[in-house]
Motif scaffolding. Structure first.
Motif, short mmCIF file in Angstrom:
data_model
loop_
_atom_site.label_atom_id
_atom_site.label_comp_id
_atom_site.label_asym_id
_atom_site.label_seq_id
_atom_site.Cartn_x
_atom_site.Cartn_y
_atom_site.Cartn_z
N LEU A 33 0.83 -1.21 0.00
CA LEU A 33 0.00 0.00 0.00
C LEU A 33 0.86 1.26 0.00
O LEU A 33 0.60 2.21 -0.73
CB LEU A 33 -0.94 0.00 1.21
N ALA A 37 1.45 3.95 -3.16
CA ALA A 37 1.28 5.40 -3.00
C ALA A 37 2.55 6.13 -3.44
O ALA A 37 2.48 7.13 -4.17
CB ALA A 37 0.95 5.73 -1.54
N LYS A 42 2.90 10.13 -4.77
CA LYS A 42 2.48 10.86 -3.58
C LYS A 42 3.70 11.36 -2.82
O LYS A 42 4.74 10.70 -2.78
CB LYS A 42 1.62 9.98 -2.68
N GLU A 46 1.68 13.60 1.89
CA GLU A 46 0.45 12.91 1.51
C GLU A 46 0.42 11.49 2.09
O GLU A 46 -0.62 11.03 2.55
CB GLU A 46 0.31 12.86 -0.01
N MET A 47 1.56 10.83 2.07
CA MET A 47 1.62 9.48 2.62
C MET A 47 1.45 9.51 4.14
O MET A 47 0.81 8.63 4.71
CB MET A 47 2.92 8.78 2.21
N GLN A 48 2.00 10.53 4.80
CA GLN A 48 1.81 10.64 6.24
C GLN A 48 0.33 10.85 6.57
O GLN A 48 -0.18 10.32 7.55
CB GLN A 48 2.64 11.79 6.80
N ASP A 49 -0.36 11.62 5.73
CA ASP A 49 -1.80 11.82 5.94
C ASP A 49 -2.58 10.53 5.69
O ASP A 49 -3.50 10.20 6.43
CB ASP A 49 -2.33 12.93 5.02
N GLU A 50 -2.21 9.81 4.64
CA GLU A 50 -2.92 8.58 4.28
C GLU A 50 -2.65 7.45 5.26
O GLU A 50 -3.54 6.67 5.58
CB GLU A 50 -2.52 8.15 2.87
N PHE A 51 -1.41 7.35 5.73
CA PHE A 51 -1.01 6.28 6.65
C PHE A 51 -0.62 6.92 7.98
O PHE A 51 0.53 6.85 8.42
CB PHE A 51 0.15 5.48 6.06
#
Length: 116
Positions: A33, A37, A42, A46-51
């Motif tokens: 995942l 991303a 990303k 953005e990855m910190q926000d998503e995960f």
């Protein structure tokens, strides 16, 4: 061996040898995942926000792991995506008795309305 904050890279991941799944230690988030991303372009933010449950260090470890093992992980990602597609296709093929009953009721009601 690459070390991040006094940890070896393998200290960040768990591997299920039976399924070839790779997850972050202490999480159920699959490495695929995060790599998907990252490879989609990303940003780290953005990855910190998503995960949100993964630390920046864990995300950096995933990216470093990818670049150190790129060819192998690219092949692994292809296999993971194929397994996921097969699983989704199998789910689509399964009949759902509730959905079938609702569809039959809908068709019955629709037929009754057309007769009126």
């Amino acid at each position: 061996m690459l070390n991040l904050k006094d940890k070896a890279l393998h200290d960040y991941f768990d591997t299920d040898l039976g399924t070839d799944a790779i997850t972050f230690k202490g999480h159920r988030i699959g490495l695929h995942l995060v790599l998907d991303a990252y490879l989609a372009g990303k940003t780290m933010r953005e990855m910190q926000d998503e995960f949100a449950t993964l630390t920046p260090e864990e995300l950096s470890a995933a990216i470093a792991f990818y670049w150190l093992n790129r060819e192998e992980l690219d092949r692994w990602l292809v296999a993971v995506h194929a397994q996921m597609a097969q699983y989704m296709a199998e789910l689509d093929e399964r009949s759902d008795p509730v959905a079938e009953r609702l569809h039959a009721l809908y068709e019955q009601q629709r037929g009754a309305q057309q007769e009126e």
